[in-house]
Design a protein around this motif. Sequence first.
Motif, mmCIF file in Angstrom:
data_model
loop_
_atom_site.group_PDB
_atom_site.id
_atom_site.type_symbol
_atom_site.label_atom_id
_atom_site.label_comp_id
_atom_site.label_asym_id
_atom_site.label_seq_id
_atom_site.Cartn_x
_atom_site.Cartn_y
_atom_site.Cartn_z
ATOM 1 N N TYR A 1 2.847 15.021 -7.757
ATOM 2 C CA TYR A 1 3.808 16.098 -7.529
ATOM 3 C C TYR A 1 4.516 16.498 -8.821
ATOM 4 O O TYR A 1 4.807 17.666 -9.034
ATOM 5 N N LYS A 2 4.785 15.533 -9.683
ATOM 6 C CA LYS A 2 5.391 15.864 -10.977
ATOM 7 C C LYS A 2 4.439 16.729 -11.792
ATOM 8 O O LYS A 2 4.852 17.712 -12.409
ATOM 9 N N THR A 3 3.164 16.378 -11.799
ATOM 10 C CA THR A 3 2.167 17.136 -12.555
ATOM 11 C C THR A 3 2.015 18.543 -11.993
ATOM 12 O O THR A 3 1.960 19.523 -12.744
ATOM 13 N N VAL A 4 1.954 18.652 -10.673
ATOM 14 C CA VAL A 4 1.822 19.966 -10.040
ATOM 15 C C VAL A 4 3.048 20.819 -10.336
ATOM 16 O O VAL A 4 2.928 22.014 -10.640
ATOM 17 N N ASP B 1 0.831 -1.207 0.000
ATOM 18 C CA ASP B 1 0.000 0.000 0.000
ATOM 19 C C ASP B 1 0.865 1.258 0.000
ATOM 20 O O ASP B 1 0.568 2.227 -0.689
ATOM 21 N N ALA B 2 1.931 1.240 0.787
ATOM 22 C CA ALA B 2 2.832 2.402 0.853
ATOM 23 C C ALA B 2 3.513 2.639 -0.489
ATOM 24 O O ALA B 2 3.651 3.783 -0.931
ATOM 25 N N ILE B 3 3.936 1.569 -1.142
ATOM 26 C CA ILE B 3 4.573 1.704 -2.462
ATOM 27 C C ILE B 3 3.585 2.272 -3.470
ATOM 28 O O ILE B 3 3.924 3.159 -4.267
ATOM 29 N N LYS C 1 3.865 5.892 -5.505
ATOM 30 C CA LYS C 1 3.771 6.045 -6.956
ATOM 31 C C LYS C 1 2.709 7.077 -7.325
ATOM 32 O O LYS C 1 2.926 7.928 -8.182
ATOM 33 N N LYS C 2 1.554 6.984 -6.655
ATOM 34 C CA LYS C 2 0.451 7.891 -6.933
ATOM 35 C C LYS C 2 0.846 9.336 -6.613
ATOM 36 O O LYS C 2 0.619 10.249 -7.398
#
Length: 130
Positions: free
Chosen positions: A102-105, A90-92, A96-97
Amino acid sequence: MTTIPNAIEIVRQRMNTYLKDVLGSISLMLLEPNVTNYELLSELDKLEELTLYDKQIILTGLTSLGTGDIEGEQGVILMTINSLENELNDAIENKKKNSKMYKTVGLAAGLVIAIILLSLSNRNVVFWNQ
Protein backbone atom coordinates in the motif's frame (compact mmCIF):
# COMPACT_ATOMS: atom_id res chain seq x y z
CA MET A 1 -12.11 -29.40 40.17
CA THR A 2 -12.87 -26.52 37.83
CA THR A 3 -15.12 -27.22 34.85
CA ILE A 4 -14.47 -25.70 31.45
CA PRO A 5 -17.39 -23.23 31.68
CA ASN A 6 -16.17 -22.14 35.13
CA ALA A 7 -12.62 -21.69 33.85
CA ILE A 8 -13.91 -19.57 30.96
CA GLU A 9 -15.93 -17.52 33.43
CA ILE A 10 -12.86 -16.90 35.60
CA VAL A 11 -10.93 -15.63 32.57
CA ARG A 12 -13.94 -13.62 31.38
CA GLN A 13 -14.19 -11.73 34.68
CA ARG A 14 -10.69 -10.32 34.11
CA MET A 15 -11.61 -8.81 30.73
CA ASN A 16 -13.07 -5.45 29.86
CA THR A 17 -13.73 -5.78 26.13
CA TYR A 18 -16.69 -7.04 24.13
CA LEU A 19 -14.94 -10.41 24.12
CA LYS A 20 -16.14 -10.64 27.70
CA ASP A 21 -19.75 -10.88 26.51
CA VAL A 22 -19.00 -13.52 23.88
CA LEU A 23 -17.08 -15.67 26.36
CA GLY A 24 -19.90 -15.28 28.86
CA SER A 25 -22.41 -16.58 26.33
CA ILE A 26 -20.13 -19.47 25.39
CA SER A 27 -19.56 -20.49 29.01
CA LEU A 28 -23.34 -20.52 29.58
CA MET A 29 -23.87 -22.52 26.40
CA LEU A 30 -21.28 -25.10 27.48
CA LEU A 31 -23.32 -25.72 30.63
CA GLU A 32 -26.22 -26.91 28.45
CA PRO A 33 -26.04 -30.65 27.82
CA ASN A 34 -27.13 -30.60 24.17
CA VAL A 35 -25.30 -27.56 22.81
CA THR A 36 -24.13 -28.07 19.22
CA ASN A 37 -20.93 -26.96 17.55
CA TYR A 38 -23.05 -24.89 15.18
CA GLU A 39 -24.49 -22.92 18.11
CA LEU A 40 -21.03 -22.32 19.55
CA LEU A 41 -19.67 -21.30 16.16
CA SER A 42 -22.54 -18.87 15.63
CA GLU A 43 -21.64 -17.25 18.97
CA LEU A 44 -17.98 -17.09 17.92
CA ASP A 45 -19.10 -15.38 14.69
CA LYS A 46 -19.66 -12.25 16.77
CA LEU A 47 -15.88 -11.93 16.86
CA GLU A 48 -15.61 -10.42 13.38
CA GLU A 49 -11.84 -9.92 13.62
CA LEU A 50 -11.24 -13.67 13.62
CA THR A 51 -11.14 -15.76 10.47
CA LEU A 52 -13.30 -18.84 10.13
CA TYR A 53 -10.20 -20.97 10.66
CA ASP A 54 -9.41 -19.12 13.92
CA LYS A 55 -12.95 -19.74 15.13
CA GLN A 56 -12.72 -23.42 14.22
CA ILE A 57 -9.46 -23.73 16.17
CA ILE A 58 -11.11 -22.21 19.24
CA LEU A 59 -14.22 -24.37 18.78
CA THR A 60 -12.14 -27.54 18.48
CA GLY A 61 -10.22 -26.61 21.60
CA LEU A 62 -13.37 -25.91 23.59
CA THR A 63 -15.21 -29.04 22.51
CA SER A 64 -12.18 -31.29 22.97
CA LEU A 65 -11.60 -30.26 26.56
CA GLY A 66 -13.15 -32.44 29.21
CA THR A 67 -12.96 -35.61 27.15
CA GLY A 68 -9.66 -37.09 28.33
CA ASP A 69 -7.15 -37.35 31.13
CA ILE A 70 -4.98 -34.47 32.35
CA GLU A 71 -2.18 -35.15 29.85
CA GLY A 72 -4.70 -35.23 27.01
CA GLU A 73 -6.21 -31.97 28.21
CA GLN A 74 -2.79 -30.33 28.31
CA GLY A 75 -2.13 -31.60 24.80
CA VAL A 76 -5.40 -30.09 23.54
CA ILE A 77 -4.61 -26.75 25.18
CA LEU A 78 -1.05 -26.69 23.79
CA MET A 79 -2.27 -27.64 20.31
CA THR A 80 -4.87 -24.87 20.39
CA ILE A 81 -2.32 -22.32 21.59
CA ASN A 82 0.20 -23.38 18.93
CA SER A 83 -2.41 -23.19 16.17
CA LEU A 84 -3.52 -19.73 17.25
CA GLU A 85 0.10 -18.55 17.51
CA ASN A 86 0.76 -19.80 13.96
CA GLU A 87 -2.32 -17.93 12.72
CA LEU A 88 -1.20 -14.79 14.54
CA ASN A 89 2.28 -15.00 13.00
CA ASP A 90 0.75 -15.46 9.53
CA ALA A 91 -1.51 -12.44 10.09
CA ILE A 92 1.43 -10.30 11.20
CA GLU A 93 3.42 -11.36 8.12
CA ASN A 94 0.48 -10.55 5.81
CA LYS A 95 0.07 -7.16 7.48
CA LYS A 96 3.74 -6.34 6.87
CA LYS A 97 3.51 -7.49 3.26
CA ASN A 98 0.31 -5.54 2.56
CA SER A 99 1.61 -2.46 4.35
CA LYS A 100 4.63 -2.32 2.04
CA MET A 101 2.39 -2.81 -0.99
CA TYR A 102 0.00 0.00 0.00
CA LYS A 103 2.89 2.37 0.66
CA THR A 104 4.32 1.61 -2.79
CA VAL A 105 0.94 2.04 -4.49
CA GLY A 106 0.37 5.33 -2.67
CA LEU A 107 3.78 6.62 -3.65
CA ALA A 108 3.29 5.60 -7.28
CA ALA A 109 -0.15 7.25 -7.41
CA GLY A 110 1.31 10.44 -5.95
CA LEU A 111 4.09 10.46 -8.52
CA VAL A 112 1.63 9.95 -11.37
CA ILE A 113 -0.53 12.85 -10.15
CA ALA A 114 2.55 15.08 -9.79
CA ILE A 115 3.73 14.21 -13.32
CA ILE A 116 0.27 14.91 -14.75
CA LEU A 117 0.07 18.25 -12.96
CA LEU A 118 3.55 19.23 -14.10
CA SER A 119 2.84 18.28 -17.69
CA LEU A 120 -0.43 20.24 -17.64
CA SER A 121 1.25 23.28 -16.08
CA ASN A 122 3.81 23.27 -18.88
CA ARG A 123 0.91 23.60 -21.33
CA ASN A 124 -0.35 26.69 -19.50
CA VAL A 125 -3.51 24.99 -18.31
CA VAL A 126 -5.02 27.04 -15.49
CA PHE A 127 -6.56 25.05 -12.62
CA TRP A 128 -7.61 28.07 -10.60
CA ASN A 129 -7.83 31.81 -10.97
CA GLN A 130 -5.00 33.76 -9.46
